[in-house]
Design a protein around this motif. Structure first.
Motif, PDB file in Angstrom:
ATOM      1  N   GLN A 259       0.853  -1.191   0.000  1.00  0.00           N
ATOM      2  CA  GLN A 259       0.000   0.000   0.000  1.00  0.00           C
ATOM      3  C   GLN A 259       0.889   1.242   0.000  1.00  0.00           C
ATOM      4  OE1 GLN A 259      -2.709   0.177   3.282  1.00  0.00           O
ATOM      5  NE2 GLN A 259      -3.512   2.181   2.728  1.00  0.00           N
ATOM      6  N   VAL A 260       0.610   2.140  -0.952  1.00  0.00           N
ATOM      7  CA  VAL A 260       1.404   3.345  -1.080  1.00  0.00           C
ATOM      8  C   VAL A 260       1.013   4.341  -0.002  1.00  0.00           C
ATOM      9  CG1 VAL A 260       1.966   5.297  -2.547  1.00  0.00           C
ATOM     10  CG2 VAL A 260       1.652   3.025  -3.555  1.00  0.00           C
ATOM     11  N   GLN A 261       2.024   4.885   0.636  1.00  0.00           N
ATOM     12  CA  GLN A 261       1.790   5.926   1.646  1.00  0.00           C
ATOM     13  C   GLN A 261       2.697   7.110   1.374  1.00  0.00           C
ATOM     14  OE1 GLN A 261       2.151   4.414   5.748  1.00  0.00           O
ATOM     15  NE2 GLN A 261       0.118   5.282   6.068  1.00  0.00           N
TER      16      GLN A 261
ATOM     17  N   LEU B  47      10.740  27.705   4.718  1.00  0.00           N
ATOM     18  CA  LEU B  47      10.327  26.406   5.232  1.00  0.00           C
ATOM     19  C   LEU B  47      10.884  25.321   4.324  1.00  0.00           C
ATOM     20  CD1 LEU B  47       6.544  26.911   6.130  1.00  0.00           C
ATOM     21  CD2 LEU B  47       8.397  26.491   7.746  1.00  0.00           C
ATOM     22  N   ARG B  48      11.136  24.166   4.917  1.00  0.00           N
ATOM     23  CA  ARG B  48      11.542  23.000   4.131  1.00  0.00           C
ATOM     24  C   ARG B  48      10.509  21.910   4.338  1.00  0.00           C
ATOM     25  NH1 ARG B  48      16.332  18.582   4.859  1.00  0.00           N
ATOM     26  NH2 ARG B  48      16.861  18.274   2.659  1.00  0.00           N
ATOM     27  N   LEU B  49       9.782  21.612   3.289  1.00  0.00           N
ATOM     28  CA  LEU B  49       8.782  20.564   3.352  1.00  0.00           C
ATOM     29  C   LEU B  49       9.414  19.226   2.980  1.00  0.00           C
ATOM     30  CD1 LEU B  49       5.817  22.370   1.546  1.00  0.00           C
ATOM     31  CD2 LEU B  49       6.590  22.557   3.935  1.00  0.00           C
ATOM     32  N   SER B  50       8.945  18.168   3.625  1.00  0.00           N
ATOM     33  CA  SER B  50       9.419  16.818   3.339  1.00  0.00           C
ATOM     34  C   SER B  50       8.240  15.917   3.017  1.00  0.00           C
ATOM     35  CB  SER B  50      10.171  16.236   4.537  1.00  0.00           C
ATOM     36  OG  SER B  50      11.291  17.005   4.877  1.00  0.00           O
ATOM     37  N   CYS B  51       8.496  14.917   2.218  1.00  0.00           N
ATOM     38  CA  CYS B  51       7.468  13.931   1.893  1.00  0.00           C
ATOM     39  C   CYS B  51       8.135  12.574   1.852  1.00  0.00           C
ATOM     40  CB  CYS B  51       6.815  14.258   0.562  1.00  0.00           C
ATOM     41  SG  CYS B  51       5.733  12.945  -0.062  1.00  0.00           S
ATOM     42  N   ALA B  52       7.773  11.720   2.794  1.00  0.00           N
ATOM     43  CA  ALA B  52       8.320  10.376   2.855  1.00  0.00           C
ATOM     44  C   ALA B  52       7.359   9.414   2.182  1.00  0.00           C
ATOM     45  CB  ALA B  52       8.547   9.975   4.301  1.00  0.00           C
ATOM     46  N   ALA B  53       7.878   8.606   1.264  1.00  0.00           N
ATOM     47  CA  ALA B  53       7.052   7.683   0.501  1.00  0.00           C
ATOM     48  C   ALA B  53       7.377   6.245   0.875  1.00  0.00           C
ATOM     49  CB  ALA B  53       7.273   7.891  -0.992  1.00  0.00           C
ATOM     50  N   SER B  54       6.366   5.413   0.813  1.00  0.00           N
ATOM     51  CA  SER B  54       6.559   3.981   1.031  1.00  0.00           C
ATOM     52  C   SER B  54       5.557   3.215   0.192  1.00  0.00           C
ATOM     53  CB  SER B  54       6.395   3.628   2.515  1.00  0.00           C
ATOM     54  OG  SER B  54       5.078   3.939   2.950  1.00  0.00           O
ATOM     55  N   GLY B  55       5.859   1.954  -0.059  1.00  0.00           N
ATOM     56  CA  GLY B  55       4.923   1.101  -0.758  1.00  0.00           C
ATOM     57  C   GLY B  55       5.062   1.079  -2.261  1.00  0.00           C
TER      58      GLY B  55
ATOM     59  N   TRP C 168      -2.920  10.351  -2.315  1.00  0.00           N
ATOM     60  CA  TRP C 168      -2.354  11.563  -1.735  1.00  0.00           C
ATOM     61  C   TRP C 168      -2.124  11.349  -0.246  1.00  0.00           C
ATOM     62  CZ3 TRP C 168      -1.253  15.668  -4.911  1.00  0.00           C
ATOM     63  CH2 TRP C 168      -1.860  15.700  -6.164  1.00  0.00           C
ATOM     64  N   GLY C 169      -1.187  12.091   0.283  1.00  0.00           N
ATOM     65  CA  GLY C 169      -1.008  12.098   1.728  1.00  0.00           C
ATOM     66  C   GLY C 169      -1.978  13.067   2.374  1.00  0.00           C
ATOM     67  N   GLN C 170      -1.758  13.338   3.635  1.00  0.00           N
ATOM     68  CA  GLN C 170      -2.662  14.230   4.372  1.00  0.00           C
ATOM     69  C   GLN C 170      -2.321  15.692   4.131  1.00  0.00           C
ATOM     70  OE1 GLN C 170       0.018  12.929   5.677  1.00  0.00           O
ATOM     71  NE2 GLN C 170       0.963  14.673   6.727  1.00  0.00           N
ATOM     72  N   GLY C 171      -1.158  15.944   3.571  1.00  0.00           N
ATOM     73  CA  GLY C 171      -0.737  17.314   3.307  1.00  0.00           C
ATOM     74  C   GLY C 171      -0.124  17.955   4.539  1.00  0.00           C
ATOM     75  N   THR C 172       0.527  19.086   4.315  1.00  0.00           N
ATOM     76  CA  THR C 172       1.099  19.862   5.411  1.00  0.00           C
ATOM     77  C   THR C 172       0.735  21.325   5.201  1.00  0.00           C
ATOM     78  OG1 THR C 172       3.114  20.294   6.689  1.00  0.00           O
ATOM     79  CG2 THR C 172       3.381  20.134   4.303  1.00  0.00           C
ATOM     80  N   GLN C 173       0.233  21.968   6.243  1.00  0.00           N
ATOM     81  CA  GLN C 173      -0.260  23.332   6.142  1.00  0.00           C
ATOM     82  C   GLN C 173       0.887  24.326   6.210  1.00  0.00           C
ATOM     83  OE1 GLN C 173      -3.635  24.671   5.914  1.00  0.00           O
ATOM     84  NE2 GLN C 173      -2.446  26.543   5.520  1.00  0.00           N
ATOM     85  N   VAL C 174       0.925  25.216   5.238  1.00  0.00           N
ATOM     86  CA  VAL C 174       1.864  26.339   5.246  1.00  0.00           C
ATOM     87  C   VAL C 174       1.047  27.616   5.366  1.00  0.00           C
ATOM     88  CG1 VAL C 174       3.529  27.656   3.885  1.00  0.00           C
ATOM     89  CG2 VAL C 174       3.638  25.150   3.924  1.00  0.00           C
TER      90      VAL C 174
END
Length: 126
Positions: free
Chosen positions: A1-3, A18-26, A116-122
């Motif tokens: 399952q992709v996350q 700001l530095r945004l990160s996105c960690a992927a798996s699956g 999609w992920g849950q997102g991050t608020q800026v």
């Protein structure tokens, strides 16, 4: 399952960074181009920046929409299955929820696919 799990957002004053990160798996991360998108209430999710899956002449190909070009840098670490978006000189109009996604097609007009992920608020205050 992709996350996909985005992080790094927050409240910052105009001109800040700001530095945004996105960690992927699956999914085999290194095989796919990645993109950052953002969405504000009542508007369509819009593409912000993209990065190729592989390198060309030692560097990843990248693309930025005009509104963030010169202020943002997209990068990836395939060993960590993570894509980043460094955002500098932030403006109030950058306020949005930021998402990452696997993408296909030309980097200038990529098509997101998968979940999609849950997102991050800026939030950028003036």
């Amino acid at each position: 399952q992709v996350q996909l799990v985005e992080s790094g957002g927050g409240l910052v004053q105009a001109g800040g960074s700001l530095r945004l990160s996105c960690a992927a798996s699956g999914r085999s991360f290194s095989n796919y181009a990645m993109g950052w998108f953002r969405q504000t209430p009542g508007k369509e999710r819009e593409f912000v920046a993209g990065i190729s899956s592989g390198t060309f002449n030692g560097a990843f190909n990248t693309y930025y929409v005009d509104s963030v070009k010169g202020r943002s840098t997209i990068s990836r670490d395939n060993a960590k299955n993570t894509v980043y978006l460094q955002m500098n000189s932030l403006k109030p109009e950058d306020t949005a929820v930021y998402y990452c996604c696997f993408v296909i097609g030309p980097l200038a007009t990529p098509s997101p696919f998968g979940s999609w992920g849950q997102g991050t608020q800026v939030t950028v205050s003036s």
